[in-house]
Design an enzyme around this catalytic site. Structure first.
Site, PDB file in Angstrom:
ATOM      1  N   ASP A   1       0.628  -1.470  -0.326  1.00 37.48           N
ATOM      2  CA  ASP A   1       0.251   0.549   0.414  1.00 37.48           C
ATOM      3  C   ASP A   1       0.943   1.292   0.236  1.00 37.48           C
ATOM      4  O   ASP A   1       1.585   1.292   0.854  1.00 37.48           O
ATOM      5  CB  ASP A   1      -0.637   0.174   1.590  1.00 37.48           C
ATOM      6  CG  ASP A   1      -1.929   0.723   0.662  1.00 37.48           C
ATOM      7  OD1 ASP A   1      -2.440   1.572   0.210  1.00 37.48           O
ATOM      8  OD2 ASP A   1      -2.841   1.246   1.822  1.00 37.48           O
TER       9      ASP A   1
ATOM     10  N   ASP B   1      -3.157   2.197  -6.166  1.00 37.95           N
ATOM     11  CA  ASP B   1      -1.654   2.740  -5.451  1.00 37.95           C
ATOM     12  C   ASP B   1      -2.297   1.690  -4.199  1.00 37.95           C
ATOM     13  O   ASP B   1      -1.431   1.409  -3.197  1.00 37.95           O
ATOM     14  CB  ASP B   1      -1.389   3.793  -4.062  1.00 37.95           C
ATOM     15  CG  ASP B   1      -3.806   4.183  -3.910  1.00 37.95           C
ATOM     16  OD1 ASP B   1      -3.930   3.261  -3.652  1.00 37.95           O
ATOM     17  OD2 ASP B   1      -2.971   4.820  -2.527  1.00 37.95           O
ATOM     18  N   GLU B   2      -2.632   0.500  -4.755  1.00 37.92           N
ATOM     19  CA  GLU B   2      -2.117  -1.171  -3.549  1.00 37.92           C
ATOM     20  C   GLU B   2      -2.253  -1.904  -4.736  1.00 37.92           C
ATOM     21  O   GLU B   2      -2.796  -2.007  -5.478  1.00 37.92           O
ATOM     22  CB  GLU B   2      -4.212  -0.472  -2.315  1.00 37.92           C
ATOM     23  CG  GLU B   2      -4.498  -0.621  -2.718  1.00 37.92           C
ATOM     24  CD  GLU B   2      -5.851  -1.069  -0.907  1.00 37.92           C
ATOM     25  OE1 GLU B   2      -5.933  -1.683  -0.460  1.00 37.92           O
ATOM     26  OE2 GLU B   2      -7.229   0.063  -1.788  1.00 37.92           O
TER      27      GLU B   2
END
Length: 399
Positions: free
Chosen positions: A14, A108-109
């Site tokens: 993350d 973003d993860e």
């Protein structure tokens, strides 16, 4: 001798305050400031909050008016989603250098299945630190990583790793990790479910795990009761599902400026073939079908593919196939804006393969040695000579 294994094979990576950190890449004056990314209008909301403002209670999805009241010195930056997408592609490219088993959850993860790296790294901590080091060195961004035996435990672990750290839920410690957590940390527990559980005297995951399943079903319904009973007892059978099932390993690049000429394209293909083969070997995979994707300046896109006699994870073989496909494409002098290489028809590298001649076996041994150097010193410590001499016009197909 026991086969090496990684005990916690699932990572959840993350990126920390991703939008804010990308803005700080482009404006160093924002470093250390109380920054949020989001809309400034009357209905604006916080899309991403720096850790400086999180300390004041500001959170993502909060109305911007509330964030201003909580943090009077707030610096508000308008979102640039195109820029975040560009950096996200680079982040995911790093993930895929470690394993093709990457399941993106957002820009973003992602979840990563790293069990194929068992011969390259001693444990999940070493893999997590290697990924964070690559992201920090190449993109100058922080990332937090959780590792566990299952997806939802890995995701929970990454929350405990923040900011910019690693948290491992070691094999065998799952119940101890869950025992004292608030039930609201489980996926699927919202306010209404939490109230129902509280009415039953259940406030922690450990307490929930000890509630008989029939009683949970009676209070929460069959589906929710079954779901939470499994999670509370550390049961999660889901697997990492990359782009519908890891059917290929691929690399593609959109060029800042269109390129033309067969030799220039061969140089790019040499790098891409090397990268694809590296990813295959890291994942313990090989493949029989090589595909070439070309998008011209007018956005016309063509693909060419060929099936090899035997599955391969050797850079030289992938590259030679790419050159044959490029010749078939007959690009001539047309300008190219995108070039991509993929290998499909995947199988485990240790599956029975057709015997190769001695020369090809020597290439395999050479690449094994190169891989060891790359694991120790970084992805680009060893590259084909032509890539180190971009002005060379040597015939790349013979490299």
């Amino acid at each position: 001798m026991d086969e090496p294994r990684i005990a916690e094979p699932i990572l959840h990576v993350d990126m920390d305050a991703f939008y804010v950190e990308v803005e700080r890449l482009d404006d160093r004056g924002l470093v250390g400031q109380p920054v949020v990314v989001g809309g400034e209008g009357p209905r604006g909301v916080v899309a991403s909050a720096s850790y400086e403002v999180r300390a004041a209670g500001v959170r993502s999805a909060m109305p911007m008016s509330t964030a201003r009241r909580m943090c009077p010195g707030l610096v508000i930056v308008a979102p640039r989603h195109g820029r975040y997408g560009e950096i996200s592609e680079q982040v995911f490219s790093i993930f895929q250098d470690f394993t093709p088993l990457v399941q993106g959850l957002s820009v973003d993860e992602a979840f990563l299945d790293i069990r194929g790296l068992r011969r390259h790294y001693p444990n999940s901590l070493a893999v997590a630190e290697a990924i964070r080091t690559r992201i920090r060195r190449e993109l100058h961004l922080p990332a937090s990583v959780g590792a566990a035996t299952s997806l939802y435990l890995a995701k929970m672990a990454s929350g405990y790793a923040k900011p910019d750290g690693v948290h491992i839920v070691t094999e065998g410690s799952e119940n101890a990790f869950l025992e004292h957590l608030d039930v609201q940390e489980l996926w699927g527990v919202g306010r209404a479910t939490r109230r129902r559980l509280a009415s039953m005297g259940v406030g922690t995951v450990g307490q929930l795990a000890r509630v008989p399943l029939p009683l949970l079903r009676r209070h929460l319904g069959d589906a929710t009761g079954d779901h939470l009973h499994r999670l509370a007892n550390g049961v999660d059978e889901r697997v990492v599902e990359p782009y519908g099932g890891a059917k290929s390993v691929s690399v593609e690049q959109t060029f800042r400026e269109d390129i033309s000429g067969v030799e220039a394209l061969r140089s790019r293909l040499l790098r891409q073939a090397d990268q694809v083969a590296w990813r295959l070997r890291r994942a313990g995979l090989s493949g029989r079908t090589v595909s070439l994707k070309i998008r011209f300046a007018d956005f016309r896109t063509i693909t060419r593919a060929e099936t090899l006699r035997a599955a391969t994870d050797v850079s030289r073989e992938v590259y030679q196939s790419c050159c044959r496909l490029l010749d078939r494409a007959e690009v001539g002098v047309r300008s190219v804006r995108l070039l991509g290489v993929a290998v499909s028809g995947l199988q485990p590298s240790d599956a029975p393969r057709q015997l190769m001649v001695d020369q090809e076996e020597r290439w395999e041994h050479l690449e094994e040695a190169i891989d060891e150097l790359r694991v120790r010193f970084g992805r680009h410590v060893v590259e084909p000579a032509r890539l180190r001499r971009p002005d060379s016009d040597h015939a790349a197909r013979d490299a």
